[in-house]
Write a protein that holds these residues in place. Structure first.
Motif, mmCIF file in Angstrom:
data_model
loop_
_atom_site.group_PDB
_atom_site.id
_atom_site.type_symbol
_atom_site.label_atom_id
_atom_site.label_comp_id
_atom_site.label_asym_id
_atom_site.label_seq_id
_atom_site.Cartn_x
_atom_site.Cartn_y
_atom_site.Cartn_z
ATOM 1 N N VAL A 266 0.861 -1.216 0.131
ATOM 2 C CA VAL A 266 0.058 0.230 0.168
ATOM 3 C C VAL A 266 0.921 1.252 -0.021
ATOM 4 N N ILE A 267 0.334 2.298 -0.662
ATOM 5 C CA ILE A 267 1.068 3.720 -0.614
ATOM 6 C C ILE A 267 0.546 4.383 0.521
ATOM 7 N N THR A 268 1.338 4.740 1.662
ATOM 8 C CA THR A 268 1.015 5.656 2.596
ATOM 9 C C THR A 268 1.120 7.194 2.556
ATOM 10 N N PRO A 269 0.253 7.962 3.016
ATOM 11 C CA PRO A 269 0.393 9.382 2.601
ATOM 12 C C PRO A 269 1.786 9.720 3.217
ATOM 13 N N GLU A 270 2.472 9.156 3.965
ATOM 14 C CA GLU A 270 3.847 9.600 4.206
ATOM 15 C C GLU A 270 4.821 9.511 3.064
ATOM 16 N N VAL B 103 -2.213 5.660 -9.640
ATOM 17 C CA VAL B 103 -1.275 4.556 -9.173
ATOM 18 C C VAL B 103 -1.610 4.181 -7.833
ATOM 19 N N ALA B 104 -1.594 2.844 -7.593
ATOM 20 C CA ALA B 104 -1.651 2.134 -6.413
ATOM 21 C C ALA B 104 -0.521 1.271 -6.005
ATOM 22 N N ASP B 105 0.332 0.943 -6.872
ATOM 23 C CA ASP B 105 1.360 0.181 -6.664
ATOM 24 C C ASP B 105 2.720 1.000 -5.976
ATOM 25 N N ALA C 187 5.650 0.638 -5.831
ATOM 26 C CA ALA C 187 6.882 0.711 -6.666
ATOM 27 C C ALA C 187 6.679 1.533 -7.958
ATOM 28 N N GLU C 188 5.597 1.581 -8.383
ATOM 29 C CA GLU C 188 5.325 2.521 -9.455
ATOM 30 C C GLU C 188 5.470 3.999 -9.359
ATOM 31 N N LEU C 189 5.082 4.512 -8.052
ATOM 32 C CA LEU C 189 5.052 5.827 -7.862
ATOM 33 C C LEU C 189 6.303 6.650 -8.058
ATOM 34 N N PRO C 190 7.451 6.281 -7.742
ATOM 35 C CA PRO C 190 8.781 7.339 -7.908
ATOM 36 C C PRO C 190 8.994 7.445 -9.491
ATOM 37 N N PRO C 191 8.867 6.367 -10.451
ATOM 38 C CA PRO C 191 8.967 6.801 -11.826
ATOM 39 C C PRO C 191 7.896 7.608 -12.393
ATOM 40 N N LEU C 192 6.708 7.275 -11.911
ATOM 41 C CA LEU C 192 5.482 8.015 -12.301
ATOM 42 C C LEU C 192 5.634 9.655 -12.121
ATOM 43 N N LEU C 193 6.070 9.984 -10.866
ATOM 44 C CA LEU C 193 6.290 11.190 -10.546
ATOM 45 C C LEU C 193 7.313 11.915 -11.093
ATOM 46 N N THR C 194 8.357 11.029 -11.459
ATOM 47 C CA THR C 194 9.491 11.776 -12.387
ATOM 48 C C THR C 194 9.041 12.030 -13.746
ATOM 49 N N GLU C 195 8.286 11.203 -14.362
ATOM 50 C CA GLU C 195 7.620 11.440 -15.517
ATOM 51 C C GLU C 195 6.766 12.839 -15.573
ATOM 52 N N ALA C 196 5.819 12.515 -14.482
ATOM 53 C CA ALA C 196 5.178 13.686 -14.196
ATOM 54 C C ALA C 196 5.814 15.200 -14.369
ATOM 55 N N ALA D 289 -3.250 10.644 -9.488
ATOM 56 C CA ALA D 289 -4.118 10.213 -8.486
ATOM 57 C C ALA D 289 -3.138 8.923 -7.816
ATOM 58 N N VAL D 290 -3.089 9.303 -6.595
ATOM 59 C CA VAL D 290 -2.180 8.226 -5.773
ATOM 60 C C VAL D 290 -3.274 7.688 -4.788
ATOM 61 N N ARG D 291 -3.634 6.408 -5.043
ATOM 62 C CA ARG D 291 -4.602 5.403 -4.081
ATOM 63 C C ARG D 291 -3.707 5.303 -2.881
ATOM 64 N N VAL D 292 -4.387 5.637 -1.761
ATOM 65 C CA VAL D 292 -3.844 5.564 -0.288
ATOM 66 C C VAL D 292 -4.968 4.725 0.297
ATOM 67 N N PRO D 293 -4.862 4.117 1.723
ATOM 68 C CA PRO D 293 -5.872 3.445 2.180
ATOM 69 C C PRO D 293 -6.979 4.296 2.361
ATOM 70 N N PRO D 294 -8.222 3.831 1.948
ATOM 71 C CA PRO D 294 -9.518 4.202 1.931
ATOM 72 C C PRO D 294 -10.196 4.993 3.340
#
Length: 577
Positions: free
Chosen positions: A390-394, A545-547, A549-558, A571-576
């Motif tokens: 899971v992606i935490t807000p932190e 994104v919800a994975d 591992a995918e978050l850092p490269p997507l941010l770099t691309e953005a 949009a980054v899915r964190v715990p609902p």
């Protein structure tokens, strides 16, 4: 009479007055009350004089226009103008006017008014059915609780005087929005061109502390065992941050940022004692303090949750130290002083620089501050460790911090994650953080446009909740950003609901039925493709994104996409919720 003079109207003079006062943009949502303004702009373009008037920025929603003007003013320090349609457009400004008022940001709002004639007596008289529907008893009363000044343009002969006076009041401390209205017949009135005298309508000079007051506060700080400064908006003037650092370093005074809307003190400085939002427990730095300087702060603490020790000496310094427009507000201080916070910080720094200090006390306080600063940094690192599932807000916030540079301007409207953004996307360069200053959501969407127009060479990144993103009217905001070349990155902390109402309910009814049944009515199921709104409206780069591992490269691309001139929404899915 020249051709230009023949068509010179109140509308032309109004726009000229804005330009004379330094207004760069008019963020507008046009209506049937604005033919005079539309014609004035068209004639200026036709005659090659468009550069003499503020640039017209069309915003399909009024809240985007108002937030854009606020963002530009926050980033540049210069007031901008908003044009809206009679009472309806005024009401559509709604909460964004609240934000500008609470943030003390100067914005001039002009709204037309229903024509005052109906039988053809004057050019511009009533000729559409809506002119009767929009004729309300007190249009100016709609905004009177949020503006410093309101008035009606009754003749074009003094329109420049009214505009300059309105902006003079808007920019004088404490700053804030102002509101003018004018009927169509008045805005169509033909005039003889007259130059304005904006130099005769300068804002009042910032107030300073009386010498004896500065000496009294400086003596208290110098003699304290554990002095603390609490601030939230001193950094609206970037130079003030330098003065606060100078003051605090002389005496090893720690700084708490309470509900910060700006960079008020460098986050990487050892004397930075952290952030305070709706903190449900006492703040150790605050409870240990024996002398507290509340310097440029709206809500230094919440009395029922985290007030300081009862025997602490408290001093309040602000351009509005009593918060005179807030019906219920009180900090139990021994002294309240009306002064510009930055100027006061400089005075106090000069006072303590000239006086003696107990070197051993200063050294010991500084060492404790360094240790506490390092401890909190280690605690943040622990909380931000990535999890495989899971992606935490932190973790999200740390990834954003790693993807941007120190000069990136961050707009924070993350609501229940305000504290997370403050702690994990720390800003140390003055002018690289802005908040709305109020509590009406959606500010970021227009503000990002205004900030980017004010500082086009800087990367602008907004961190927002999913509810906040929707409040920002993203289709309108993204379209406007694309049309006027103001790209930014929006990162949505997507917990699929409104967390704030749930937390508020739990705070009042921890053992209630809503808590027992998990029945809060705050979920956003079924989910929506939030970035897809921006893609449809403005061809923005859009991903969810919800994975982890995918978050850092997507941010770099953005970030690369935005630097190349195209807006991006992630949009980054964190715990609902």
């Amino acid at each position: 009479m020249t051709r230009a003079e023949r068509w010179y109207t109140t509308s032309t003079a109004f726009l000229e007055a804005l330009a004379e006062a330094g207004v760069r943009y008019v963020f507008a949502n046009l209506g049937s009350d604005h033919p005079g303004l539309v014609e004035a702009y068209a004639r200026a373009r036709d005659e090659g004089r468009a550069g003499e008037l503020p640039e017209l920025v069309i915003c399909p929603h009024e809240s985007v226009a108002m937030s854009a003007a606020q963002g530009y003013a926050q980033a540049s320090g210069r007031p901008q103008a908003v044009v809206v349609h009679v009472d309806c457009g005024t009401q559509n400004l709604g909460g964004t006017l609240h934000n500008a008022a609470k943030a003390r940001v100067p914005v001039l709002v002009f709204a037309g008014a229903s024509p005052v004639t109906q039988d053809g007596e004057l050019p511009g008289g009533r000729n559409e059915f809506i002119h009767w529907i929009q004729d309300v008893p007190d249009q100016r009363g709609i905004v009177r609780g949020y503006t410093k000044y309101d008035n009606e343009i009754r003749t074009g002969r003094n329109v420049k005087q009214l505009v300059h006076r309105a902006l003079q009041i808007a920019c004088s401390e404490p700053a804030g929005p102002v509101y003018l209205v004018g009927a169509r017949e008045v805005m169509e009135e033909h005039l003889t061109p007259v130059p304005g005298r904006a130099e005769l309508f300068t804002a009042t000079t910032p107030g300073a502390l009386a010498p004896e007051v500065a000496a009294r506060i400086a003596d208290a700080l110098a003699g304290a065992r554990n002095p603390v400064v609490v601030t939230s908006n001193l950094g609206r003037e970037p130079d003030a941050v330098v003065e606060l650092v100078r003051l605090c370093e002389r005496l090893a005074v720690r700084v708490i940022e309470s509900v910060p809307m700006y960079v008020n003190f460098p986050a990487d400085h050892p004397l930075h004692a952290g952030y305070q939002w709706n903190t449900p427990a006492p703040n150790p730095a605050l409870t240990e303090a024996d002398v507290i300087l509340v310097l440029g702060c709206e809500v230094p603490w919440i009395p029922s949750l985290n007030r300081p020790a009862g025997n602490a000496r408290i001093f309040v310094v602000d351009a509005d130290p009593l918060k005179e427009r807030t019906p219920l507000w009180h900090v139990p201080a021994e002294l309240y002083a009306r002064a510009n916070p930055g100027l006061a910080a400089r005075q106090l720094a000069d006072e303590v620089a000239a006086g003696p200090v107990r070197a051993e006390d200063v050294t010991a306080r500084y060492a404790r501050s360094v240790a506490d600063h390092d401890r909190r940094a280690a605690d943040r690192a622990r909380k931000a460790r990535p999890r495989p599932d899971v992606i935490t807000p932190e973790y999200l916030a740390v990834c954003v911090h790693d993807a941007i540079d120190d000069e990136t301007i961050v707009l924070s409207e993350a609501i229940t994650n305000f504290g997370v953004v403050s702690e994990f996307v720390p800003r140390s360069v003055p002018g690289t953080l802005f908040g709305s200053g109020g509590s009406s959501l959606g500010w970021h969407a227009g503000a990002a446009i205004g900030v980017k127009l004010a500082v086009p060479d800087r990367l602008v990144v907004s961190l927002v909740g999913d509810g906040t993103y929707l409040f920002g009217v993203p289709a309108s905001a993204q379209w406007t950003a694309r049309r006027y070349g103001a790209p930014s990155l929006t990162v949505i902390i997507d917990n699929q609901g409104w967390r704030a109402p749930k937390l508020s309910t739990l705070a009042v009814h921890p053992d209630g039925v809503a808590a027992a049944n998990d029945d809060f009515g705050v979920g956003f199921a079924p989910g929506a493709d939030l970035p897809g709104v921006a893609a449809a409206a403005a061809d923005a780069w859009a991903h969810t994104v919800a994975d982890p591992a995918e978050l850092p490269p997507l941010l770099t691309e953005a970030v690369k996409v935005v630097r190349d001139g195209r807006s991006a929404v992630l949009a980054v899915r964190v715990p609902p919720v």
